[in-house]
Design a protein around this motif. Structure first.
Motif, PDB file in Angstrom:
ATOM      1  N   THR A  34     -18.047  10.239  -0.877  1.00 15.22           N
ATOM      2  CA  THR A  34     -17.115   9.752   0.254  1.00 15.22           C
ATOM      3  C   THR A  34     -17.831   9.372   1.484  1.00 15.22           C
ATOM      4  O   THR A  34     -18.603  10.137   1.736  1.00 15.22           O
ATOM      5  CB  THR A  34     -16.139  10.742   0.419  1.00 15.22           C
ATOM      6  N   PHE A  35     -17.549   8.126   1.826  1.00 20.71           N
ATOM      7  CA  PHE A  35     -18.197   7.586   3.280  1.00 20.71           C
ATOM      8  C   PHE A  35     -16.749   7.622   4.226  1.00 20.71           C
ATOM      9  O   PHE A  35     -15.972   6.709   4.017  1.00 20.71           O
ATOM     10  CB  PHE A  35     -18.654   6.306   3.201  1.00 20.71           C
ATOM     11  N   ARG A  36     -17.011   8.075   5.267  1.00 18.75           N
ATOM     12  CA  ARG A  36     -16.034   8.068   6.496  1.00 18.75           C
ATOM     13  C   ARG A  36     -16.773   7.837   7.811  1.00 18.75           C
ATOM     14  O   ARG A  36     -17.907   7.870   7.722  1.00 18.75           O
ATOM     15  CB  ARG A  36     -15.185   9.420   6.650  1.00 18.75           C
ATOM     16  N   PRO A  37     -15.845   7.308   8.830  1.00 17.87           N
ATOM     17  CA  PRO A  37     -16.654   7.167   9.960  1.00 17.87           C
ATOM     18  C   PRO A  37     -17.273   8.260  10.525  1.00 17.87           C
ATOM     19  O   PRO A  37     -16.757   9.422  10.313  1.00 17.87           O
ATOM     20  CB  PRO A  37     -15.418   6.735  11.031  1.00 17.87           C
ATOM     21  N   THR A  38     -18.268   8.247  10.974  1.00 15.99           N
ATOM     22  CA  THR A  38     -19.202   9.557  11.618  1.00 15.99           C
ATOM     23  C   THR A  38     -18.322  10.200  12.905  1.00 15.99           C
ATOM     24  O   THR A  38     -17.648   9.584  13.290  1.00 15.99           O
ATOM     25  CB  THR A  38     -20.704   9.002  12.156  1.00 15.99           C
ATOM     26  N   ALA A  51      -5.393  11.423  26.765  1.00 11.96           N
ATOM     27  CA  ALA A  51      -6.549  11.848  26.202  1.00 11.96           C
ATOM     28  C   ALA A  51      -6.300  12.709  25.038  1.00 11.96           C
ATOM     29  O   ALA A  51      -6.920  12.302  23.909  1.00 11.96           O
ATOM     30  CB  ALA A  51      -7.520  12.512  27.249  1.00 11.96           C
ATOM     31  N   ALA A  52      -5.353  13.582  24.963  1.00 10.33           N
ATOM     32  CA  ALA A  52      -4.869  14.396  23.727  1.00 10.33           C
ATOM     33  C   ALA A  52      -4.592  13.623  22.624  1.00 10.33           C
ATOM     34  O   ALA A  52      -4.898  13.670  21.434  1.00 10.33           O
ATOM     35  CB  ALA A  52      -4.189  15.412  24.241  1.00 10.33           C
ATOM     36  N   VAL A  53      -3.647  12.593  23.096  1.00 18.64           N
ATOM     37  CA  VAL A  53      -2.995  11.588  22.090  1.00 18.64           C
ATOM     38  C   VAL A  53      -4.026  10.582  21.538  1.00 18.64           C
ATOM     39  O   VAL A  53      -3.945  10.627  20.140  1.00 18.64           O
ATOM     40  CB  VAL A  53      -1.647  11.054  22.702  1.00 18.64           C
ATOM     41  N   ALA A  54      -4.854  10.286  22.143  1.00 17.37           N
ATOM     42  CA  ALA A  54      -5.701   9.285  21.812  1.00 17.37           C
ATOM     43  C   ALA A  54      -6.862  10.096  20.579  1.00 17.37           C
ATOM     44  O   ALA A  54      -7.187   9.446  19.742  1.00 17.37           O
ATOM     45  CB  ALA A  54      -6.518   8.752  22.874  1.00 17.37           C
ATOM     46  N   LEU A  55      -7.256  11.292  21.190  1.00 18.18           N
ATOM     47  CA  LEU A  55      -7.926  11.907  20.287  1.00 18.18           C
ATOM     48  C   LEU A  55      -7.435  12.347  19.071  1.00 18.18           C
ATOM     49  O   LEU A  55      -7.996  12.073  17.783  1.00 18.18           O
ATOM     50  CB  LEU A  55      -8.777  13.471  21.038  1.00 18.18           C
ATOM     51  N   ALA A  56      -6.317  12.746  19.052  1.00 16.25           N
ATOM     52  CA  ALA A  56      -5.658  13.109  17.699  1.00 16.25           C
ATOM     53  C   ALA A  56      -5.148  11.770  16.749  1.00 16.25           C
ATOM     54  O   ALA A  56      -5.667  11.993  15.623  1.00 16.25           O
ATOM     55  CB  ALA A  56      -4.271  13.639  18.112  1.00 16.25           C
ATOM     56  N   VAL A  57      -5.081  10.688  17.420  1.00 18.05           N
ATOM     57  CA  VAL A  57      -4.945   9.388  16.694  1.00 18.05           C
ATOM     58  C   VAL A  57      -6.145   9.006  15.996  1.00 18.05           C
ATOM     59  O   VAL A  57      -6.376   8.653  14.886  1.00 18.05           O
ATOM     60  CB  VAL A  57      -4.059   8.311  17.519  1.00 18.05           C
ATOM     61  N   ALA A  58      -7.066   9.202  17.044  1.00 18.16           N
ATOM     62  CA  ALA A  58      -8.352   8.647  16.439  1.00 18.16           C
ATOM     63  C   ALA A  58      -9.035   9.474  15.217  1.00 18.16           C
ATOM     64  O   ALA A  58      -9.438   9.100  14.373  1.00 18.16           O
ATOM     65  CB  ALA A  58      -9.420   8.533  17.619  1.00 18.16           C
ATOM     66  N   TYR A  59      -8.690  10.804  15.345  1.00 16.84           N
ATOM     67  CA  TYR A  59      -9.139  11.652  14.325  1.00 16.84           C
ATOM     68  C   TYR A  59      -8.405  11.616  12.938  1.00 16.84           C
ATOM     69  O   TYR A  59      -9.022  11.596  11.901  1.00 16.84           O
ATOM     70  CB  TYR A  59      -9.131  13.215  14.837  1.00 16.84           C
ATOM     71  N   ALA A  60      -7.008  11.405  13.296  1.00 17.26           N
ATOM     72  CA  ALA A  60      -6.365  11.168  12.106  1.00 17.26           C
ATOM     73  C   ALA A  60      -6.551   9.848  11.354  1.00 17.26           C
ATOM     74  O   ALA A  60      -6.643   9.860   9.983  1.00 17.26           O
ATOM     75  CB  ALA A  60      -4.808  11.366  12.459  1.00 17.26           C
ATOM     76  N   ARG A 112      -8.361   9.116   7.380  1.00 17.39           N
ATOM     77  CA  ARG A 112      -7.910   8.422   6.287  1.00 17.39           C
ATOM     78  C   ARG A 112      -8.729   7.380   5.762  1.00 17.39           C
ATOM     79  O   ARG A 112      -8.535   6.856   4.950  1.00 17.39           O
ATOM     80  CB  ARG A 112      -6.375   7.818   6.940  1.00 17.39           C
ATOM     81  N   HIS A 113      -9.471   6.691   6.846  1.00 16.34           N
ATOM     82  CA  HIS A 113     -10.329   5.375   6.473  1.00 16.34           C
ATOM     83  C   HIS A 113     -11.483   5.859   6.053  1.00 16.34           C
ATOM     84  O   HIS A 113     -12.257   6.743   6.372  1.00 16.34           O
ATOM     85  CB  HIS A 113     -10.521   4.792   7.816  1.00 16.34           C
ATOM     86  N   GLY A 114     -11.880   5.379   4.997  1.00 20.89           N
ATOM     87  CA  GLY A 114     -12.935   5.526   4.210  1.00 20.89           C
ATOM     88  C   GLY A 114     -13.002   4.762   2.901  1.00 20.89           C
ATOM     89  O   GLY A 114     -12.123   4.478   2.308  1.00 20.89           O
ATOM     90  N   LEU A 120      -9.958   5.888   0.304  1.00 19.46           N
ATOM     91  CA  LEU A 120      -9.316   7.267   0.612  1.00 19.46           C
ATOM     92  C   LEU A 120      -8.032   7.345   0.281  1.00 19.46           C
ATOM     93  O   LEU A 120      -7.510   8.206  -0.398  1.00 19.46           O
ATOM     94  CB  LEU A 120     -10.025   7.757   1.955  1.00 19.46           C
ATOM     95  N   GLU A 121      -7.395   6.560   0.968  1.00 22.86           N
ATOM     96  CA  GLU A 121      -5.700   6.510   1.248  1.00 22.86           C
ATOM     97  C   GLU A 121      -5.236   5.979  -0.320  1.00 22.86           C
ATOM     98  O   GLU A 121      -4.054   6.112  -0.213  1.00 22.86           O
ATOM     99  CB  GLU A 121      -5.052   5.903   2.253  1.00 22.86           C
ATOM    100  N   SER A 122      -6.094   5.668  -1.316  1.00 23.48           N
ATOM    101  CA  SER A 122      -5.744   5.161  -2.421  1.00 23.48           C
ATOM    102  C   SER A 122      -5.278   6.297  -3.384  1.00 23.48           C
ATOM    103  O   SER A 122      -4.563   5.853  -4.515  1.00 23.48           O
ATOM    104  CB  SER A 122      -6.384   4.021  -3.051  1.00 23.48           C
ATOM    105  N   GLN A 123      -5.272   7.431  -3.225  1.00 20.82           N
ATOM    106  CA  GLN A 123      -5.315   8.476  -4.107  1.00 20.82           C
ATOM    107  C   GLN A 123      -3.960   9.444  -3.674  1.00 20.82           C
ATOM    108  O   GLN A 123      -3.837   9.642  -2.319  1.00 20.82           O
ATOM    109  CB  GLN A 123      -6.368   9.420  -4.141  1.00 20.82           C
ATOM    110  N   ASP A 124      -3.150   9.540  -4.552  1.00 23.33           N
ATOM    111  CA  ASP A 124      -1.977  10.671  -4.552  1.00 23.33           C
ATOM    112  C   ASP A 124      -2.684  12.035  -4.570  1.00 23.33           C
ATOM    113  O   ASP A 124      -3.739  12.463  -4.827  1.00 23.33           O
ATOM    114  CB  ASP A 124      -0.828  10.268  -5.292  1.00 23.33           C
TER     115      ASP A 124
END
Length: 172
Positions: free
Chosen positions: A8-12, A58-67, A71-73, A84-88
């Motif tokens: 699995t590759f995700r953003p660092t 800042a808190a909302v931005a960190l949560a959105v970026a982490y979430a 999912r991206h990868g 990654l998001e292609s699996q149930d």
């Protein structure tokens, strides 16, 4: 002997932090401009309100970026490449973009919109090339020093699996 592979590759972490800083700046600007305009109109500055707006943005931005980063990868396994998001939850494909190793014509690193991304070309010319969302590398906090190695792993798996058989280990 066949070895099951799942990579699995995700953003660092660095890329997630960079994304959070960018989103934090945009959301703070979006929250502060109306607040500052209001305070200018009424002629009174609410310093505590401004500070809280910055902290919430800042808190909302960190949560959105982490979430988003979770999912991206891309997942590489013995069947092929899929996001990654292609699996149930049971691990079955959802029918989204998927490329079996036998359908892949080439995997290249290409420059797109300020980033270097792996692009998967398929044997079917009617299919558009697939630009993977991760891994990637760009400038500043978007840089990934291991991008070349990750693309090498992708190409190596493709070379091993593209004929529809699992790669054989020498000496086994």
């Amino acid at each position: 002997m066949s070895v099951a592979v799942k990579i699995t590759f995700r953003p660092t972490t660095r890329q997630v932090i960079g994304r959070a800083l960018f989103l934090g700046g945009v959301s703070a600007l979006a929250a502060l401009v109306p607040a500052v305009l209001y305070m200018l109109a009424v002629g009174h500055w609410y310093h505590l309100t401004l500070g809280l707006l910055v902290l919430v943005a800042a808190a909302v931005a960190l949560a959105v970026a982490y979430a988003g980063a979770r999912r991206h990868g891309v997942v590489l396994d013995e069947r092929g490449i899929h996001p990654l998001e292609s699996q149930d939850p049971q691990g079955n494909p959802r029918g989204e973009r998927y490329a079996a190793w036998t359908e892949v014509a080439d995997i290249r690193a290409e420059r797109r919109a300020g980033r270097t991304v792996p692009v998967v070309y398929l044997n079917d010319p009617s299919q558009r090339p697939w630009r993977l969302r991760a891994p990637y590398s760009g400038r500043a906090l978007s840089a990934d020093a291991e991008l070349d190695e990750k693309i090498f792993v992708m190409r190596s798996l493709w070379e091993g699996y593209r004929r529809g058989r699992s790669p054989r280990r020498e000496g086994v």
